[in-house]
Design a protein around this motif. Structure first.
Motif, short mmCIF file in Angstrom:
data_model
loop_
_atom_site.label_atom_id
_atom_site.label_comp_id
_atom_site.label_asym_id
_atom_site.label_seq_id
_atom_site.Cartn_x
_atom_site.Cartn_y
_atom_site.Cartn_z
N GLN A 103 0.82 -1.21 0.00
CA GLN A 103 0.00 0.00 0.00
C GLN A 103 0.86 1.26 0.00
OE1 GLN A 103 -2.34 0.89 3.51
NE2 GLN A 103 -0.87 -0.12 4.86
N VAL A 163 2.27 1.84 -3.49
CA VAL A 163 1.25 2.43 -4.36
C VAL A 163 1.09 3.92 -4.06
CG1 VAL A 163 -1.21 2.41 -4.95
CG2 VAL A 163 0.01 0.26 -4.64
N ILE A 164 1.07 4.27 -2.78
CA ILE A 164 0.93 5.68 -2.40
C ILE A 164 2.12 6.50 -2.89
CG2 ILE A 164 0.88 7.26 -0.43
CD1 ILE A 164 -0.71 5.09 1.09
N TYR A 202 1.97 7.06 -6.72
CA TYR A 202 0.86 7.86 -7.26
C TYR A 202 1.31 9.21 -7.83
CZ TYR A 202 -3.37 10.75 -7.25
OH TYR A 202 -4.38 11.61 -7.60
N PRO A 203 2.03 10.04 -7.09
CA PRO A 203 2.46 11.31 -7.69
C PRO A 203 3.50 11.14 -8.78
CG PRO A 203 3.40 11.06 -5.51
CD PRO A 203 2.45 9.93 -5.68
N GLY A 224 -0.18 11.49 -10.89
CA GLY A 224 -1.37 11.74 -10.09
C GLY A 224 -1.44 13.18 -9.62
N SER A 259 -1.33 16.04 -7.32
CA SER A 259 -0.73 16.20 -6.00
C SER A 259 -1.73 16.73 -4.98
CB SER A 259 0.48 17.14 -6.09
OG SER A 259 0.09 18.41 -6.61
N THR A 310 -3.42 13.76 -3.25
CA THR A 310 -2.56 12.72 -2.69
C THR A 310 -3.09 12.23 -1.34
OG1 THR A 310 -0.61 13.61 -3.81
CG2 THR A 310 -0.23 12.14 -1.93
N PHE A 351 -6.19 10.19 -1.85
CA PHE A 351 -5.79 8.91 -2.43
C PHE A 351 -5.21 7.99 -1.36
CE2 PHE A 351 -2.56 6.22 -4.44
CZ PHE A 351 -3.32 5.57 -5.40
N ILE A 373 -6.66 4.28 -0.36
CA ILE A 373 -5.82 3.08 -0.43
C ILE A 373 -5.79 2.37 0.91
CG2 ILE A 373 -3.45 2.26 -0.70
CD1 ILE A 373 -4.81 2.77 -3.32
#
Length: 245
Positions: A40, A43-44, A47-48, A52, A54, A57, A60, A64
């Protein structure tokens, strides 16, 4: 916390803690839970980096973590009812922590919006103009270290201190890069002493460690680190360091 009965080796724990510390055997469920729990954060973090937004974030990250919680719960053999009850219990345990973090933020806002911090900064920086450059650089570090616990937000602290530190550094003939180093040195170690910093107070509350006890324990370490920071800033000043390669 040893004097209060906390034992990292499990000796002297009560029956409730003994159940938590009991030996367990690894199986595919536990391994899957560990892998998903670690993934996890991957993935986090990605993301950016993958384009993704910002600004989303934090949202998100929450999504997650909620999905991870449900997946981990089902893999662990929890029923939907048990999963919901466990989640609610966890939220309940964080209620006091959230209150403490919010209270710390309110105090910080009052000090900032009431111009209390601005007055403190002005009074502390004014004497620097009468000091030698090598000593004034140390003074800048100490001032930021003193102000840092009162303004946990780095952006708010920069907005208040930079307009004052810049003309002071220029009047002293100090390299602005050196003033930035002094700021960075001061904006670090005393975070561990701040009663207004959300994660600091929240961590003590979650660990059930009284802040007064934590403060007494960490204060000598922080003072040593500040002294080392002052030595570094002093050496950079007397050697004429400019930060230019």
């Amino acid at each position: 916390m040893y004097a209060d009965g906390w034992r990292p080796d499990g000796a002297g724990v009560d029956a409730k803690d003994a159940q938590v510390l009991k030996k367990v055997e690894m199986n595919w469920r536990k391994i899957a839970v560990i892998v998903i729990f670690v993934l996890q954060y991957v993935v986090i973090a990605m993301y950016p980096l993958l384009g993704g937004d910002s600004n989303l974030t934090f949202d998100f990250m929450i999504a997650i973590m909620l999905c991870t919680m449900m997946i981990v719960g089902f893999i662990g053999g929890m029923s939907p009812e048990k999963l919901g009850q466990t989640f609610a219990k966890g939220l309940g345990s964080m209620a006091f922590v959230a209150f403490v973090i919010g209270l710390a933020k309110v105090i910080s806002l009052v000090l900032g919006n009431g111009n209390v911090i601005h007055t403190i900064v002005y009074v502390l920086t004014k004497p620097l103009l009468t000091l030698p450059r090598s000593v004034s650089s140390i003074g800048l570090t100490l001032i930021v270290s003193i102000i840092n616990p009162l303004i946990p937000s780095a952006t708010s602290k920069a907005a208040i201190l930079v307009p004052i530190m810049k003309p002071v550094a220029e009047a002293l003939g100090m390299q602005l890069n050196l003033a930035v180093v002094a700021y960075q040195m001061g904006d670090s170690f005393t975070n561990l002493l701040s009663p207004l910093l959300g994660w600091m107070i929240g961590s003590c509350a979650m660990a059930d460690v009284p802040f007064a006890k934590w403060f007494r324990w960490v204060l000598p370490k922080v003072l040593i680190l500040i002294a080392l920071a002052c030595v570094i800033v002093f050496l950079l000043t007397v050697t004429g360091w400019s930060g230019v390669i």
